[in-house]
Design an enzyme around this catalytic site. Structure first.
Site, mmCIF file in Angstrom:
data_model
loop_
_atom_site.group_PDB
_atom_site.id
_atom_site.type_symbol
_atom_site.label_atom_id
_atom_site.label_comp_id
_atom_site.label_asym_id
_atom_site.label_seq_id
_atom_site.Cartn_x
_atom_site.Cartn_y
_atom_site.Cartn_z
ATOM 1 C CG ASN A 375 -1.695 -1.273 1.554
ATOM 2 O OD1 ASN A 375 -2.378 -1.809 0.478
ATOM 3 N ND2 ASN A 375 -1.223 -1.814 2.555
ATOM 4 C CD GLU A 408 5.980 -5.597 0.670
ATOM 5 O OE1 GLU A 408 5.679 -4.988 -0.190
ATOM 6 O OE2 GLU A 408 5.759 -6.427 0.306
HETATM 7 ZN ZN LIG Z 1 5.039 -7.735 -4.581
#
Ligand SMILES: [Zn+2]
Length: 1020
Positions: A375, A408
């Site tokens: 996110n 990430e």
């Molecule tokens: Zn990923």
């Protein structure tokens, strides 16, 4: 899914003497293709006008609208203004929301279509957009907020306006159509207001809640955690929206929450104000996001605490906050140390600053079915993947957590800043983020000299294995229509084959060109959604400028041969005897049958890095391709390196090994001729370190796999690993043991052969050598920790662990007499050490381990202990482990169940118990996992070693019964299970005799002869 065509437009193109009006033709196609995102087809007709004697070309374009779940392109979302009020505690959790969506119709229409699952629409409003609302002027006491308070706390609402004729829900497509009374005009902007209710869920899809308890020494704390998981297509469960990655909008978000909790979203908080009518409840508003897709939205409501640091480059700062339960905060030390370094590396690499003013990291207090979610500005981690307990976690755990963070952070650019325009192209997001892990970690943890590379190789090889055994051919880029299909894209092919293909791409275009293309791509397409082809086109632009390469090759074409075709090629390499080398390519023989459609004609563009015994070079330079096999030139003969004379070339070729694909530089396997395999085996016996560890492991993995495919003899394969009896080469030994275990499990029905495997693998060297590659070992081998303890002289090894020593340490742990150093050594490879203990010890040790699993441990720790306990040879103890899944007094989470049972099926004593357990508890397991398909995946995992006709019959019967009960069972998995057993049977029929004789020859040689002594060993 069937598709239907809609005729778009017909053009008459005059064909003049110069041919077709090429520019017009190209422009029409480009415009239309961009607009319909590739969903375009065309027909062409030629007609001759007799009167004017003109030839005209009639070009008709069709948009291939599908019957899947994609929204047509008649509306373009620009901005969302979302107010969300989640009630997460208590017995009736609910989600109330109001969203304004600013839209621009691309054609005049009175139908507004949006995605929604379990969304109850209560009111709709439409108004023209006169200007973009200022994000700071929210009036929290206006009707909109009062209405939501009333709705969620009292169940009251009053319809404000009625601008629509009707709402058509289309659950199959997960869409709703609002038929408005008046048309929306093309080119104008409208604000659609939607008041709705939705569900707060118990599984991590959409908006979910978790009730968690923590125990410390004194007391306990119980809390609620609420949050979102929007990827893949779950945003439509939280708000009505145009839920496709190709649509990017800005978002204003306001979240209602109890004042005892904090609300977090993608952007920083702007204001927190009390609700007008509801005591102790607050609204928190967040600043406006940049353009982003719905799947990256995130909101969390939690009573967590956080630690904070400021990331600063020049005048620019980014606030980094790490959220967790109070007892987790001291363990954020490692991740807070590496994260700013890794973020800095990424910014430098892509030459773009991180786009947001803050970046939060938060853990969910359960085991999610994924490790983390990228996110934008608010990364979510599985419970124990953010913190690292220095006392009880291992170096491998530390590396793995860093690896997840690296992945990430890479996504904040690949995926978030530039997004794939459709799920079929997700390999580019996932592949790129996986591919960059190595470089990011090398930058942040320079002492990690080998783990990142080893993890990358392992990932790429796992993708190959996935492709080898998959019954259906799967391409990297493939057709996606439905939400389920989008979900299935997140597989080993997207992540790890994607990783391997990008590694190959960087190797052949060169590091510098690759990085320039990355920066250009980020600059050119930031805040947009594009297709990965754009990246290839940039590389082509770069290469065509000034390189020899660019004149003959085309990156787009080369990469399409890899992303558009399933599986991968085998490259054959043989010496012709006259100083030349013959190279050829062929598809890896898959279990599915291409030949039913005629000959398998798949061909690839293959860059080949080559080196040899005379000038071994496995460096980055050594991975640059010396030669290409192409679809036009699939077979090639080349001279054996620049020969001085014909005679010398022939001699070189005869006596010197060739190594192709060093450092796994291309996504291929290599099949050499017999003499080259022999030369490579000799090299390994004499001095294995000439070939680096990754290349050694890859060589051995190729050899075993080619033998399974029937392309290589086992004699040759075992010659290659004979050197493992002389030196402790942990990484390669574990690669070999994976394959030997695979063979051993298929030999279960042949008692004497089964025994022979045990004798054979006991010949391997386990004791650490004190010279040679010891520096690399220190980063990899957990045995090192034991070596520090005492000079061991061990005669009873099990899985590379000295049994007597590990038993002694375990008992010292039980009695509390273990020293800190010994404890550290045990924790460093807890699962393997405890497995050996459980296998060799008695009831007392078992019970102590059982009690350990009931303590307040991290999930990682508990899975390690439970996995170790599956090593027990006692059926009663195995039963106890299985019964634990549904025990009313033990709260075992689904992830722990999956991992434990999967591991248990590796234990031959437990296998039939596991299969029966799955069969007899199918429905209960389905409920326990909460995620459809997990029970079937577990069955597939438990069935992978079955290898006789009886097993096949039983499994066939079981699958038949399951299919009768559940018509949604994934056929590709059930077919895969049956096909796997059939190929195990075929392998056993074909190979067991050969395997017996080659193993026996080696074991007997050892019994009677003096062991071969390596010259390498003599030198130390
Ligand atoms: Zn990923």
């Amino acid at each position: 899914m069937c598709r239907h065509k809609v005729q778009l437009q017909t053009w008459m193109l005059k064909v003049n003497d110069m041919g077709l009006q090429r520019d017009t033709d190209r422009q029409i196609f480009e415009a239309a293709t961009d607009f319909y995102q590739g969903q375009i087809s065309a027909t062409m007709d030629v007609c001759h006008h007799a009167r004017t004697n003109e030839v005209r070309l009639i070009l008709t374009l069709f948009a291939n609208f599908n019957d899947g779940q994609r929204i047509g392109s008649s509306l373009r979302p620009l901005h969302y203004d979302l107010v969300l009020l989640p009630i997460i505690s208590g017995s009736s959790p609910r989600l109330c929301g109001h969203v304004f969506i600013d839209l621009e119709p691309t054609t005049s229409t009175n139908v507004v279509t949006f995605h929604g699952v379990d969304i109850t629409l209560l009111d709709v409003s439409v108004e023209p957009v006169l200007g973009v609302r200022n994000e700071t002027t929210t009036n929290f006491s206006d009707d909109r907020f009062l209405q939501l308070e009333d709705l969620c706390f009292s169940g009251l609402y009053v319809s404000v306006s009625r601008v629509f004729q009707r709402i058509q829900d289309d659950p199959e497509r997960q869409q709703s159509n609002i038929i408005l009374k008046q048309s929306l005009k093309k080119g104008k902007r409208y604000r659609i207001g939607l008041l709705y209710m939705a569900n707060v869920r118990d599984e991590s899809k959409g908006f979910y809640r978790i009730n968690y308890k923590t125990n410390d020494d004194s007391c306990c704390h119980e809390g609620w955690f609420g949050g979102t998981q929007m990827q893949v297509t779950e945003a439509r469960k939280v708000l009505p929206c145009l839920d496709e990655p190709g649509f990017k909008s800005t978002f204003d978000i306001i979240v209602g929450h109890n004042k005892a909790m904090s609300a977090l979203a993608n952007m920083p908080e702007m204001a927190t104000v009390p609700m007008v009518n509801t005591r102790d409840w607050m609204w928190t508003s967040f600043s406006r996001t940049p353009l982003m897709p719905t799947y990256l939205l995130a909101m969390f409501v939690t009573d967590y605490q956080h630690l904070e640091q400021v990331y600063q480059v020049g005048d620019r700062t980014v606030k980094l906050r790490y959220w967790g339960r109070p007892e987790q905060l001291p363990h954020f030390k490692h991740i807070m140390e590496v994260t700013p370094k890794m973020l800095h590396y990424m910014e430098t690499y892509v030459n773009q600053p991180f786009s947001l003013p803050k970046l939060d990291f938060i853990t969910a207090p359960i085991d999610l079915h994924f490790e983390a979610m990228e996110n934008w500005g608010l990364i979510l981690f599985r419970d124990d993947k953010l913190y690292h307990n220095e006392e009880t976690d291992s170096e491998d755990d530390r590396f793995y957590r860093t690896q997840i963070m690296a992945h990430e952070l890479a996504h904040q650019f690949f995926g978030n800043l530039v997004t794939c325009d459709w799920w079929s192209d997700i390999w580019f997001n996932e592949g790129f983020s996986s591919f960059l892990e190595v470089d990011i970690i090398n930058h942040a943890m320079p002492n990690e000299t080998f783990r990142p590379e080893a993890a990358q190789l392992k990932g790429i090889r796992n993708a190959m294995k996935f492709e080898e055994k998959h019954v259906k051919p799967l391409t990297v880029v493939r057709q996606v229509e439905t939400a389920d299909e989008a979900d299935r894209m997140f597989d080993a092919i997207s992540y790890s084959k994607g990783n391997g293909l990008l590694l190959m791409l960087r190797n052949f275009v060169g590091q510098e060109t690759f990085q320039i293309a990355v920066a250009t791509y980020m600059e050119r397409f930031q805040f947009q959604s594009v297709n990965s082809q754009r990246f290839m086109e940039i590389l082509d632009e770069e290469l065509h400028q000034d390189r020899e390469f660019g004149r003959t090759m085309n990156v787009t074409k080369i990469m399409n041969s890899w992303t558009g075709q399933p599986s991968y090629p085998i490259v054959r390499c043989s010496k012709t005897g006259d100083g030349r080398i013959r190279l050829s390519q062929e598809p890896f023989p898959m279990s599915y049958n291409y030949s039913s459609h005629g000959k398998d004609t798949r061909l690839w563009w293959i860059p080949l890095a080559m080196t040899d015994a005379k000038r071994p070079d496995f460096s980055h330079g050594g991975t640059y391709p010396r030669i290409w096999l192409t679809p036009d030139r699939p077979t090639l003969e080349i001279p054996y390196f620049p020969p001085l004379s014909r005679h010398q070339a022939a001699e070189d070729a005869e006596n010197s090994w060739i190594f192709i694909n060093g450092q796994s530089s291309s996504y291929i396997r290599v099949l050499y001729d017999k003499s080259n395999w022999r030369l490579l085996s000799n090299q390994l016996m004499i001095n294995h370190t000439v070939i680096p560890k990754v290349s050694r492991a890859q060589l051995i993995d190729d050899a075993f796999t080619l033998a399974v495919a029937g392309l290589l003899e086992y004699e040759t394969v075992l010659d290659l690993i004979e050197y493992l009896t002389l030196v402790n080469d942990e990484f390669v030994r574990s690669t070999s043991q994976f394959h030997l275990q695979w063979m051993k499990e298929r030999s279960r029905h042949n008692e004497s052969l089964y025994q022979l495997f045990g004798e054979y693998t006991r010949r391997f060297k386990y004791e650490k050598m004190d010279k040679g590659e010891s520096d690399e070992y220190h980063n990899l081998i957990r045995l090192d920790a034991f070596d520090q303890l005492d000079g061991i002289d061990c005669h009873n090894w099990s899985d590379g662990v000295c049994v007597d020593q590990v038993l002694r340490l375990f008992r010292a742990q039980m009695t509390g007499t273990i020293t800190p150093g010994e404890k550290r050594a045990m924790f460093e490879n807890l699962e393997r050490n405890w497995c050996v203990v459980i296998r060799h010890a008695g009831k007392e040790e078992w019970e102590w381990a059982w009690r350990a699993t009931l303590r307040d441990l991290s999930s990682t720790q508990r899975i390690k202990i439970l996995s170790a306990m599956t090593c027990t040879p006692h059926r009663g103890q195995l039963k106890q482990l299985l019964a634990r899944v549904f025990s009313p007094t033990i709260d075992q989470n689904p992830h722990e169940t999956f991992k434990t049972i999967e591991k248990m099926a590796e234990n031959p004593v437990a296998r039939s118990m596991v299969l029966n357990f799955i069969k007899n508890n199918w429905e209960s397991l389905e409920r326990h996992f909460k995620r459809s398909g997990d029970t079937l995946k577990l069955l597939a995992s438990a069935a992978k070693h079955l290898s006789n006709a009886e097993d096949l019959d039983e499994m066939f019967q079981l699958i038949f019964e399951l299919q009768n009960k559940d018509n949604k069972l994934d056929h590709s998995v059930t077919e895969g299970i049956l096909d796997g057993i059939r190929s195990n049977i075929r392998w056993a029929e074909k190979n067991l005799d050969e395997v017996y004789s080659v193993l026996a020859a080696r074991v007997i040689t050892r019994r009677t002869d003096k062991p071969f002594t390596s010259p390498y060993v003599n030198t130390i």
